[in-house]
Design a protein around this motif. Sequence first.
Motif, PDB file in Angstrom:
ATOM      1  N   UNK A 403       0.782  -1.221   0.000  1.00 42.29           N
ATOM      2  CA  UNK A 403       0.000   0.000   0.000  1.00 42.29           C
ATOM      3  C   UNK A 403       0.815   1.272   0.000  1.00 42.29           C
ATOM      4  N   UNK A 404       2.146   1.197  -0.063  1.00 42.08           N
ATOM      5  CA  UNK A 404       3.001   2.390  -0.046  1.00 42.08           C
ATOM      6  C   UNK A 404       3.093   2.955  -1.458  1.00 42.08           C
ATOM      7  N   UNK A 405       2.035   3.653  -1.872  1.00 45.70           N
ATOM      8  CA  UNK A 405       1.976   4.180  -3.229  1.00 45.70           C
ATOM      9  C   UNK A 405       2.970   5.310  -3.422  1.00 45.70           C
ATOM     10  N   UNK A 406       3.139   6.147  -2.408  1.00 50.56           N
ATOM     11  CA  UNK A 406       4.042   7.287  -2.531  1.00 50.56           C
ATOM     12  C   UNK A 406       5.505   6.878  -2.565  1.00 50.56           C
ATOM     13  N   UNK A 407       5.826   5.646  -2.214  1.00 47.42           N
ATOM     14  CA  UNK A 407       7.200   5.175  -2.350  1.00 47.42           C
ATOM     15  C   UNK A 407       7.564   4.834  -3.791  1.00 47.42           C
ATOM     16  N   UNK A 408       6.560   4.693  -4.639  1.00 46.03           N
ATOM     17  CA  UNK A 408       6.788   4.335  -6.040  1.00 46.03           C
ATOM     18  C   UNK A 408       6.455   5.500  -6.968  1.00 46.03           C
ATOM     19  N   UNK A 409       5.289   6.107  -6.765  1.00 45.63           N
ATOM     20  CA  UNK A 409       4.860   7.210  -7.607  1.00 45.63           C
ATOM     21  C   UNK A 409       5.070   8.530  -6.882  1.00 45.63           C
ATOM     22  N   UNK A 410       5.235   9.579  -7.659  1.00 43.63           N
ATOM     23  CA  UNK A 410       5.420  10.900  -7.064  1.00 43.63           C
ATOM     24  C   UNK A 410       4.121  11.470  -6.527  1.00 43.63           C
ATOM     25  N   UNK A 411       2.990  10.988  -7.014  1.00 48.70           N
ATOM     26  CA  UNK A 411       1.688  11.440  -6.553  1.00 48.70           C
ATOM     27  C   UNK A 411       0.865  10.226  -6.133  1.00 48.70           C
ATOM     28  N   UNK A 412      -0.142  10.495  -5.314  1.00 47.25           N
ATOM     29  CA  UNK A 412      -1.016   9.416  -4.846  1.00 47.25           C
ATOM     30  C   UNK A 412      -1.914   8.958  -5.990  1.00 47.25           C
ATOM     31  N   UNK A 413      -1.963   7.655  -6.201  1.00 44.90           N
ATOM     32  CA  UNK A 413      -2.789   7.064  -7.248  1.00 44.90           C
ATOM     33  C   UNK A 413      -3.652   5.970  -6.641  1.00 44.90           C
ATOM     34  N   UNK A 414      -4.827   5.826  -7.203  1.00 44.06           N
ATOM     35  CA  UNK A 414      -5.694   4.710  -6.837  1.00 44.06           C
ATOM     36  C   UNK A 414      -5.400   3.563  -7.799  1.00 44.06           C
ATOM     37  N   UNK A 415      -5.050   2.427  -7.239  1.00 38.69           N
ATOM     38  CA  UNK A 415      -4.621   1.292  -8.052  1.00 38.69           C
ATOM     39  C   UNK A 415      -5.842   0.567  -8.613  1.00 38.69           C
ATOM     40  N   UNK A 416      -6.394   1.164  -9.651  1.00 35.18           N
ATOM     41  CA  UNK A 416      -7.540   0.577 -10.334  1.00 35.18           C
ATOM     42  C   UNK A 416      -7.253   0.530 -11.830  1.00 35.18           C
ATOM     43  N   UNK A 417      -7.732  -0.501 -12.497  1.00 33.38           N
ATOM     44  CA  UNK A 417      -7.518  -0.549 -13.960  1.00 33.38           C
ATOM     45  C   UNK A 417      -8.362   0.484 -14.674  1.00 33.38           C
ATOM     46  N   UNK A 550      17.005   2.376 -22.097  1.00 35.57           N
ATOM     47  CA  UNK A 550      16.231   1.138 -22.249  1.00 35.57           C
ATOM     48  C   UNK A 550      15.395   0.810 -21.019  1.00 35.57           C
ATOM     49  N   UNK A 551      15.608   1.506 -19.915  1.00 30.83           N
ATOM     50  CA  UNK A 551      14.861   1.222 -18.686  1.00 30.83           C
ATOM     51  C   UNK A 551      13.572   2.025 -18.663  1.00 30.83           C
ATOM     52  N   UNK A 552      12.462   1.322 -18.482  1.00 29.91           N
ATOM     53  CA  UNK A 552      11.167   1.971 -18.393  1.00 29.91           C
ATOM     54  C   UNK A 552      10.747   2.247 -16.961  1.00 29.91           C
ATOM     55  N   UNK A 553      11.446   1.671 -15.975  1.00 24.34           N
ATOM     56  CA  UNK A 553      11.051   1.860 -14.583  1.00 24.34           C
ATOM     57  C   UNK A 553      11.537   3.173 -14.006  1.00 24.34           C
ATOM     58  N   UNK A 554      12.343   3.919 -14.721  1.00 27.08           N
ATOM     59  CA  UNK A 554      12.773   5.241 -14.283  1.00 27.08           C
ATOM     60  C   UNK A 554      12.481   6.224 -15.409  1.00 27.08           C
ATOM     61  N   UNK A 555      12.269   7.485 -15.026  1.00 25.29           N
ATOM     62  CA  UNK A 555      11.993   8.529 -16.000  1.00 25.29           C
ATOM     63  C   UNK A 555      13.250   9.341 -16.252  1.00 25.29           C
ATOM     64  N   UNK A 556      13.475   9.699 -17.500  1.00 23.40           N
ATOM     65  CA  UNK A 556      14.612  10.534 -17.871  1.00 23.40           C
ATOM     66  C   UNK A 556      14.291  12.010 -17.767  1.00 23.40           C
ATOM     67  N   UNK A 557      13.080  12.340 -17.324  1.00 27.02           N
ATOM     68  CA  UNK A 557      12.662  13.723 -17.146  1.00 27.02           C
ATOM     69  C   UNK A 557      12.515  14.037 -15.667  1.00 27.02           C
ATOM     70  N   UNK A 558      12.302  15.318 -15.380  1.00 26.93           N
ATOM     71  CA  UNK A 558      12.102  15.757 -13.995  1.00 26.93           C
ATOM     72  C   UNK A 558      10.796  15.194 -13.463  1.00 26.93           C
ATOM     73  N   UNK A 566       6.853   8.768 -22.375  1.00 25.82           N
ATOM     74  CA  UNK A 566       5.916   7.685 -22.719  1.00 25.82           C
ATOM     75  C   UNK A 566       6.328   6.337 -22.148  1.00 25.82           C
ATOM     76  N   UNK A 567       7.633   6.085 -22.039  1.00 28.96           N
ATOM     77  CA  UNK A 567       8.062   4.803 -21.493  1.00 28.96           C
ATOM     78  C   UNK A 567       7.732   4.670 -20.018  1.00 28.96           C
ATOM     79  N   UNK A 568       8.024   5.707 -19.235  1.00 28.13           N
ATOM     80  CA  UNK A 568       7.741   5.648 -17.803  1.00 28.13           C
ATOM     81  C   UNK A 568       6.240   5.642 -17.533  1.00 28.13           C
ATOM     82  N   UNK A 569       5.473   6.390 -18.320  1.00 33.95           N
ATOM     83  CA  UNK A 569       4.021   6.382 -18.137  1.00 33.95           C
ATOM     84  C   UNK A 569       3.452   4.996 -18.427  1.00 33.95           C
TER      85      UNK A 569
END
Length: 671
Positions: A403-417, A550-558, A566-569
């Motif tokens: 449930x630690x969403x803020x540890x992964x994303x910069x903003x709070x997200x609801x984990x829904x499809x 080649x890594x999509x799990x990190x963003x190359x932008x601020x 688009x890769x990180x999104x």
Amino acid sequence: MAPNGSVGFRDSPLEPGIFLDEDLGSDWYIYESTESAPHDDLFPDAIPECHPTISPQLYHTVMAPLSLAVLLALSFLVKRRRLHLSCWNGVPGLLSPGNLLEQDGQRAVAAAVLALLCSELCRLLLDPDPLPLLPHPRCHRAEFWKVLALLYFPALYLPLLACAGPRHRLGYAAGTLLAWGHCGAQVWHRAQCPLAPKIHQLYSLLSHVPALLSLSLLSLWYPAQLLRSLRNGDSPEPRISGKSYYRKYLKALLSKRDRKGSSVKIDESLGSRIRSYLLSYIYIPEEGFRIPLKLVVSVTVAVIAVYQVAVLLLVAVVPALRIIRAGMTKDVVVLLVQFGLVPSQGAAVPGDLEQELRTARHFLWALEVCYICSLVLCCLLTCAMLLRSLGMHRSNLRALYQGAVLDVFSKAHILRPSRESLVCWMAFSSFQAAFACLGLLIQQVIFFLCFVAFTFLVVIPLQLGTSSPLFGIIRNMWPFWLTLVVAVLVQHLLAHFQFLEQHSLQKEITNRRALYIVTFLLFPTNVMVGSMAAVWRMVISGLYNAVHFCRLDISLLHRGVETFDPGYRTYCHYLRVEVSQCHPLLKAFCFLLLQPGRPEPPAPPRDTQLEEGLQLMHPKPPAPGRARSRRIRARWWVAYTLLHNPSLTASRKTALTDPAANGAQLGVPRP
């Protein structure tokens, strides 16, 4: 022009009085040069066109209808027993190419089929005959046929993956037939025609290596499963996919372990830190966690795509450099010496250009070495980044499971499809392969230029004992470099000894008037230092972005504009789908609910002679200790599962969303 028709360079300062007649001028064409005759094996045009016994058109004409027939036959094998039980013992169902959202999918089969499909796609982009079913598709609308081929090859290889879905001996038999047919035709074709005139004589063989390995794996896996099914019988498909993994995950999470390694080591040596940093790029499996099937397929496809691009870059450039080096003549060296590309040893006639010819060939050999070294380095870096992304993905999934969403994303997200999440989930593997290929191309250009600059500015001048332009710049500008170094050292020393006063618990700025004076006096010098820092910032940013492209799990932008990547999104939406649909604790909870309960023993006969009050006060027999502990543990599992399920956070009451109320982590967003 000379009377005999030759062209004379009488006014040339390097070779006065030298005439090049027609015979000498023909030596400029390396394909007609007698000196390059022993190197005819390097030319792709020297390879005759091969016509195998099983032509590609015949192969696809046979395998395409066979694959379609197998797909239709197996569709009647997959039953939907809840509908029309009297018709065909269950209506036909559509075959699925593996349970990509579950953990029980056949990882080896899925990875092999997707690797085979990726290899076909890489060759399809360069093949003039994209659809072998057609006689001559290259004549008209080749781009249109390539678009159709993008749909044809997935449909051709779909039965290879779908045969493992029913988990039935007929499916394994059909998979064995298809795998042996594809593998036999490919191996026979490569054995009869190992060389091809396209691009390079070895490109066809090297590009088919992943496909041959994938088909060999499928040709061994399906017969093994068929023999196992004949010996042990067909295993019915479980009601809950991956139930064994979810139970193991829950047991590993709830097991009591000693936290011996939780203490922080203050005095850690440099070697141990370097070792831990290198180990972070190696994915080590851990007990109780399994990488999702979709990510395994993505990494496999990315590695195959990197291999195909590396082979293409290798065979397209290195043989050409060798041809040029083999066909290098003294007349070509004359032009190179005149342009200053090859240092002159004072030769006046072509017969005295032996040293310059050896130097020119040595330069071409150095270019070839730089190209190969940069390509190997780029492949290693790309594979290391892909392995590093596996470890990062495991950390992100564990944080989202808790449930630690803020540890992964910069903003709070609801984990829904959502619609965008499903689209990104479907395209994640394709994006990973495309980003890996483009990242390899960018790295190859950058590192090749770096290797060439270092070789021709440092290594070769040291070998030849000549002066290098780089050494000349450093030698002429040594006062400038010394001034910058002294200015930086003086500022650090003054900041440490004069402008910073350390008290017992904190540090304070002192001698502020002197600080202002030094700041003003060193302003022009700091401008020069800032220029060097700006150049270094540009270099390090380019190298970092090229390596991590080649890594999509990190963003190359601020972080503020990371949604424009688009890769990180795509990766973020992929995580949402994986966590919301494949949460292991939620799956384990569903498995506990669907598990059939044990029959309770019949109640003891009641004495009808007793009064009603005594019957109500009749004490219940105490439950045995083992059954009581099992019941307590099951209830605790249910409570823990419901508490740490992020998809239920929005459905709780306001009081329960407080982290202090339900023991959730601080990273849980409030609805």
